[in-house]
Enzyme design. Sequence first.
Site, PDB file in Angstrom:
ATOM      1  N   ALA A   1     -15.881  17.245   2.081  1.00 32.99           N
ATOM      2  CA  ALA A   1     -15.933  18.697   2.280  1.00 32.99           C
ATOM      3  C   ALA A   1     -16.985  19.329   1.367  1.00 32.99           C
ATOM      4  O   ALA A   1     -17.629  20.318   1.737  1.00 32.99           O
ATOM      5  CB  ALA A   1     -14.566  19.309   2.012  1.00 32.99           C
TER       6      ALA A   1
ATOM      7  N   TYR B   1     -20.224  18.752   0.689  1.00 30.42           N
ATOM      8  CA  TYR B   1     -21.181  17.906   1.428  1.00 30.42           C
ATOM      9  C   TYR B   1     -21.977  16.895   0.579  1.00 30.42           C
ATOM     10  O   TYR B   1     -22.062  15.731   0.948  1.00 30.42           O
ATOM     11  CB  TYR B   1     -22.162  18.779   2.217  1.00 30.42           C
ATOM     12  CG  TYR B   1     -21.564  19.501   3.401  1.00 30.42           C
ATOM     13  CD1 TYR B   1     -20.201  19.438   3.686  1.00 30.42           C
ATOM     14  CD2 TYR B   1     -22.365  20.258   4.240  1.00 30.42           C
ATOM     15  CE1 TYR B   1     -19.659  20.115   4.779  1.00 30.42           C
ATOM     16  CE2 TYR B   1     -21.829  20.937   5.331  1.00 30.42           C
ATOM     17  CZ  TYR B   1     -20.481  20.865   5.594  1.00 30.42           C
ATOM     18  OH  TYR B   1     -19.953  21.529   6.671  1.00 30.42           O
TER      19      TYR B   1
ATOM     20  N   GLU C   1     -26.236   3.297   4.309  1.00 33.01           N
ATOM     21  CA  GLU C   1     -27.129   2.312   3.677  1.00 33.01           C
ATOM     22  C   GLU C   1     -26.788   2.116   2.205  1.00 33.01           C
ATOM     23  O   GLU C   1     -26.684   0.996   1.708  1.00 33.01           O
ATOM     24  CB  GLU C   1     -28.590   2.756   3.784  1.00 33.01           C
ATOM     25  CG  GLU C   1     -29.130   2.813   5.192  1.00 33.01           C
ATOM     26  CD  GLU C   1     -28.952   4.176   5.841  1.00 33.01           C
ATOM     27  OE1 GLU C   1     -27.908   4.828   5.613  1.00 33.01           O
ATOM     28  OE2 GLU C   1     -29.859   4.585   6.594  1.00 33.01           O
TER      29      GLU C   1
HETATM   30  N1  THU Z   1     -26.693   9.291   7.283  1.00 34.63           N
HETATM   31  C1  THU Z   1     -26.623   7.969   6.977  1.00 34.63           C
HETATM   32  O1  THU Z   1     -25.541   7.449   6.659  1.00 34.63           O
HETATM   33  N2  THU Z   1     -27.756   7.234   7.043  1.00 34.63           N
HETATM   34  C2  THU Z   1     -28.943   7.684   7.528  1.00 34.63           C
HETATM   35  O2  THU Z   1     -29.895   6.928   7.607  1.00 34.63           O
HETATM   36  C3  THU Z   1     -29.082   9.092   7.948  1.00 34.63           C
HETATM   37  C4  THU Z   1     -27.935   9.978   7.630  1.00 34.63           C
HETATM   38  C5  THU Z   1     -25.461  10.076   7.277  1.00 34.63           C
HETATM   39  C6  THU Z   1     -25.307  11.089   6.187  1.00 34.63           C
HETATM   40  C7  THU Z   1     -24.339  12.057   6.824  1.00 34.63           C
HETATM   41  O3  THU Z   1     -23.021  11.554   6.662  1.00 34.63           O
HETATM   42  C8  THU Z   1     -24.685  12.008   8.301  1.00 34.63           C
HETATM   43  O4  THU Z   1     -25.377  10.793   8.497  1.00 34.63           O
HETATM   44  C9  THU Z   1     -25.532  13.174   8.777  1.00 34.63           C
HETATM   45  O5  THU Z   1     -26.642  13.340   7.966  1.00 34.63           O
END
Ligand code: THU
Length: 162
Positions: free
Chosen positions: A65, A67, A74
């Site tokens: 929550a 953010y 990754e």
């Molecule tokens: N996110 C990832 O886990 N890896 C990425 O390569 C791009 C973004 C996640 C972060 C967040 O939980 C969601 O995707 C939206 O940004």
Amino acid sequence: MDYLNLTTKILVYSYDEASDSIKKLVDEAKKAIQTSYSPYSDFKVGAAVLLSNGEIVKGSNQENAAYPSGLCAERITLFTANSGYPEMPVEAIAIAAYHDGGFTDAPCTPCGACRQVMLEIENRYKNRIRVIMYGNDKIYEVASVKDLLPLSFGQEALGEKP
Ligand code: THU
């Protein structure tokens, strides 16, 4: 005054063209999506890391929550791999994302912070990491994290022995 031209080689291929070992890693990244906790973005990301002992470690994005307290798939996966197997170099990472009822058509490319973490791991184990970015339409692959992060900042700038 002059320009410095940098070129990046990205291998582009379809899932069907991938080797069996790449298919397996991509499949594991897709499976990892099932554990994503992403109620805020509804953007589910999975990653699978191949270690040099053949072990595969999986992970997914976990949101919060508040953010910025959440973390990308990754980094979760790489930190899990490094903490579970601190002596084991990382050979490859596959990344896949699921949004709007399906895997994304475009390859899921890692954010800048994840690229920085990947670079540190590449330097730490002195082993290039293949980054495999899955999309329904095509897969992108680079042979080293350095290809994703030109002009990077690393330990060498601090005078530290990598
Ligand atoms: N996110 C990832 O886990 N890896 C990425 O390569 C791009 C973004 C996640 C972060 C967040 O939980 C969601 O995707 C939206 O940004």
